[in-house]
Design an enzyme around this catalytic site. Structure first.
Site, PDB file in Angstrom:
ATOM      1  N   GLU A   1       0.837  -1.209   0.000  1.00  0.00           N
ATOM      2  CA  GLU A   1       0.000   0.000   0.000  1.00  0.00           C
ATOM      3  C   GLU A   1       0.865   1.249   0.000  1.00  0.00           C
ATOM      4  O   GLU A   1       1.838   1.335   0.755  1.00  0.00           O
ATOM      5  CB  GLU A   1      -0.887   0.017   1.248  1.00  0.00           C
ATOM      6  CG  GLU A   1      -2.053  -0.937   1.148  1.00  0.00           C
ATOM      7  CD  GLU A   1      -3.022  -0.768   2.307  1.00  0.00           C
ATOM      8  OE1 GLU A   1      -3.613   0.311   2.457  1.00  0.00           O
ATOM      9  OE2 GLU A   1      -3.170  -1.735   3.068  1.00  0.00           O
TER      10      GLU A   1
ATOM     11  N   CYS B   1       3.643   8.322   1.203  1.00  0.00           N
ATOM     12  CA  CYS B   1       3.780   7.415   2.346  1.00  0.00           C
ATOM     13  C   CYS B   1       3.940   6.007   1.762  1.00  0.00           C
ATOM     14  O   CYS B   1       3.051   5.514   1.076  1.00  0.00           O
ATOM     15  CB  CYS B   1       2.519   7.529   3.199  1.00  0.00           C
ATOM     16  SG  CYS B   1       2.462   6.332   4.529  1.00  0.00           S
TER      17      CYS B   1
ATOM     18  N   CYS C   1       2.697  -6.900   8.387  1.00  0.00           N
ATOM     19  CA  CYS C   1       3.598  -6.438   9.468  1.00  0.00           C
ATOM     20  C   CYS C   1       3.593  -7.468  10.587  1.00  0.00           C
ATOM     21  O   CYS C   1       2.536  -7.989  10.945  1.00  0.00           O
ATOM     22  CB  CYS C   1       3.112  -5.088  10.006  1.00  0.00           C
ATOM     23  SG  CYS C   1       4.209  -4.417  11.290  1.00  0.00           S
TER      24      CYS C   1
ATOM     25  N   CYS D   1       0.180  -4.097  16.641  1.00  0.00           N
ATOM     26  CA  CYS D   1      -0.458  -2.919  17.223  1.00  0.00           C
ATOM     27  C   CYS D   1      -1.973  -3.105  17.143  1.00  0.00           C
ATOM     28  O   CYS D   1      -2.505  -3.446  16.085  1.00  0.00           O
ATOM     29  CB  CYS D   1      -0.016  -1.654  16.495  1.00  0.00           C
ATOM     30  SG  CYS D   1       1.780  -1.453  16.524  1.00  0.00           S
TER      31      CYS D   1
ATOM     32  N   CYS E   1      -4.342  -1.240  14.514  1.00  0.00           N
ATOM     33  CA  CYS E   1      -3.867  -1.201  13.128  1.00  0.00           C
ATOM     34  C   CYS E   1      -4.373  -2.404  12.340  1.00  0.00           C
ATOM     35  O   CYS E   1      -4.235  -3.550  12.780  1.00  0.00           O
ATOM     36  CB  CYS E   1      -2.339  -1.194  13.145  1.00  0.00           C
ATOM     37  SG  CYS E   1      -1.634  -1.407  11.512  1.00  0.00           S
TER      38      CYS E   1
ATOM     39  N   CYS F   1      -4.459   2.465   7.535  1.00  0.00           N
ATOM     40  CA  CYS F   1      -3.349   1.688   6.980  1.00  0.00           C
ATOM     41  C   CYS F   1      -3.734   0.212   6.983  1.00  0.00           C
ATOM     42  O   CYS F   1      -4.165  -0.316   7.996  1.00  0.00           O
ATOM     43  CB  CYS F   1      -2.103   1.930   7.831  1.00  0.00           C
ATOM     44  SG  CYS F   1      -0.760   0.837   7.446  1.00  0.00           S
TER      45      CYS F   1
HETATM   46  S1  SF4 Z   1       1.012   0.402  13.303  1.00  0.00           S
HETATM   47 FE1  SF4 Z   1       0.587  -1.414  12.027  1.00  0.00          FE
HETATM   48  S2  SF4 Z   1       2.082  -1.343  10.357  1.00  0.00           S
HETATM   49 FE2  SF4 Z   1       2.802   0.067  11.976  1.00  0.00          FE
HETATM   50  S3  SF4 Z   1       4.170  -1.175  13.269  1.00  0.00           S
HETATM   51 FE3  SF4 Z   1       2.137  -1.327  14.202  1.00  0.00          FE
HETATM   52  S4  SF4 Z   1       1.220  -3.182  13.278  1.00  0.00           S
HETATM   53 FE4  SF4 Z   1       2.964  -2.592  12.007  1.00  0.00          FE
END
Ligand code: SF4
Length: 380
Positions: free
Chosen positions: A105, A118, A125, A129, A132, A357
């Site tokens: 993305e 960006c 990932c 988090c 996210c 995201c």
């Molecule tokens: S916010 Fe999302 S993309 Fe960024 S480090 Fe945390 S899990 Fe990974």
């Protein structure tokens, strides 16, 4: 696609060289290895980066038979654009795909004085988090240096036309999918390639790398000679809350993180600052008390050359969080400022086009990745 075809395609991609991700030195080694003069490397580099050509056959200052020869051994492009969304505010979101079907993305954000791209450093990932969507994909794989550079080329070509000048200059932020410091070498290589004055010429001062807090890499980053700007994603000022929101905190808690940040601060040049990002989640981390806690944390670690970027959360159906109200965002900001901390609110962009995201990847790709993965599992 049958499994054999997928595997054949992936094998071919692994064998051929992605020239967009090669440094000048690597290109010289490549062309001299083919018995060609060194200046061919310069022609290829300029074609790929200055003119942003994504097809080797279009680098017409190379003789036609050389272009055919190169085409057997190398490629100028590997990413395909799967979908592209245009927001009413001018923001463009791209979902690209690697040859092995991994989602990438990238977002283009225009403002009056400058454009920002960006980009993603990983597909998916590995960090988890809680606010996210990309986290829900897990890590699919690290992106190569070429795939990182190519995201920028695709976007610039789409917005301005192939090779056309970018009127505002371009800033880059490594804040898309992935944790950039877990793909450190490829990231740094890509940034080096993009900084070349006969290429994209995006110098490190116009790049910001955002980490969730990979402490050893913050220290390594601090030692780089030509390094980009740093942003550390914080989103909580207590270990208890940060453990929940950003589980990487269980590996490197706030004391470790702030001590690495302090060491980084000591390496700043005169007038430089760095950033802490704080995603504001309604009713979770946005109270006046929590703003005070954040200011105390900075004070405790004597962090003075920092600013806080307050990021209103981008909601998505699959996430259990909602954004703070605009009044609460202002209250949080004013509380920080009253305690001597510089704070800025990032204006949400592209909210009409899946702003969170990971939302595009989750929306359009997840099913196909899962079925690809199952196919591959079956094939092994
Ligand atoms: S916010 Fe999302 S993309 Fe960024 S480090 Fe945390 S899990 Fe990974």
């Amino acid at each position: 696609m049958p499994v054999r075809n997928t595997c054949d395609k992936m094998k071919r991609v692994a064998e051929i060289r992605h020239l967009t991700g090669q440094t000048r030195d690597e290109l010289v080694e490549f062309v001299t290895g083919l018995g060609l003069p060194r200046y061919r490397a310069d022609q290829i580099f300029r074609g790929l980066h200055e003119r942003r050509i994504r097809d080797l056959d279009k680098i017409t200052d190379l003789p036609k038979d050389l272009r055919s020869q190169l085409d057997q051994l190398a490629t100028a492009s590997t990413l395909s654009v799967e979908s592209r969304y245009l927001s009413s505010d001018g923001t463009r979101r791209y979902l690209m795909k690697t040859p092995d079907g991994r989602p990438v993305e990238t977002v283009f954000i225009p403002t009056e004085n400058r454009d920002t791209i960006c980009f993603s450093s990983q597909s998916g990932c590995p960090l988890k988090c809680d606010f996210c969507l990309t986290a829900k994909l897990g890590l699919l794989r690290n992106l190569t240096a070429g795939e990182i550079v190519e995201q920028i080329i695709v976007v610039l070509n789409d917005v301005y036309g192939e090779g056309a000048e970018t009127p505002h200059g371009t800033n880059l932020v490594a804040m898309g999918a992935g944790e950039p410091f877990l793909n450190f070498d490829n990231l740094i290589k890509a940034l080096e390639i993009m900084s070349d004055e006969h290429g994209l010429f995006i110098v490190p001062g116009r790049v910001t790398v955002s980490t969730a807090g990979i402490v050893p890499k913050i220290r390594e980053f601090a030692t780089l000679e030509r390094r980009p700007n740093l942003a550390i994603s914080l989103s909580a000022a207590s270990d208890e809350l940060r453990d929940r929101l950003m589980p990487i905190n269980k590996r490197w808690g706030l004391d470790d993180l702030m001590s690495a940040a302090k060491d980084f601060e000591k390496t700043l040049k005169r007038g430089e600052r760095f950033t802490f990002e704080y995603v504001l989640l309604g009713g979770v981390n946005d109270s006046v008390e929590q703003a005070g806690q954040l200011a105390d944390l900075l004070m405790k670690h004597d962090l003075r050359r920092v600013k806080i970027n307050l990021i209103p959360h981008n909601p998505a159906e699959q996430l259990d969080y909602h954004p703070s109200s605009p009044e609460q965002v202002m209250l949080f900001k004013e509380t920080l400022e009253s305690l001597g901390v510089s704070a800025y609110v990032r204006t949400p962009r592209g909210r009409d086009i899946y702003a969170a995201c990971g939302q595009l990847a989750a929306k359009e790709i997840r099913g196909s990745i899962m079925s690809d993965a199952n196919e591959l599992k079956l094939a092994l």
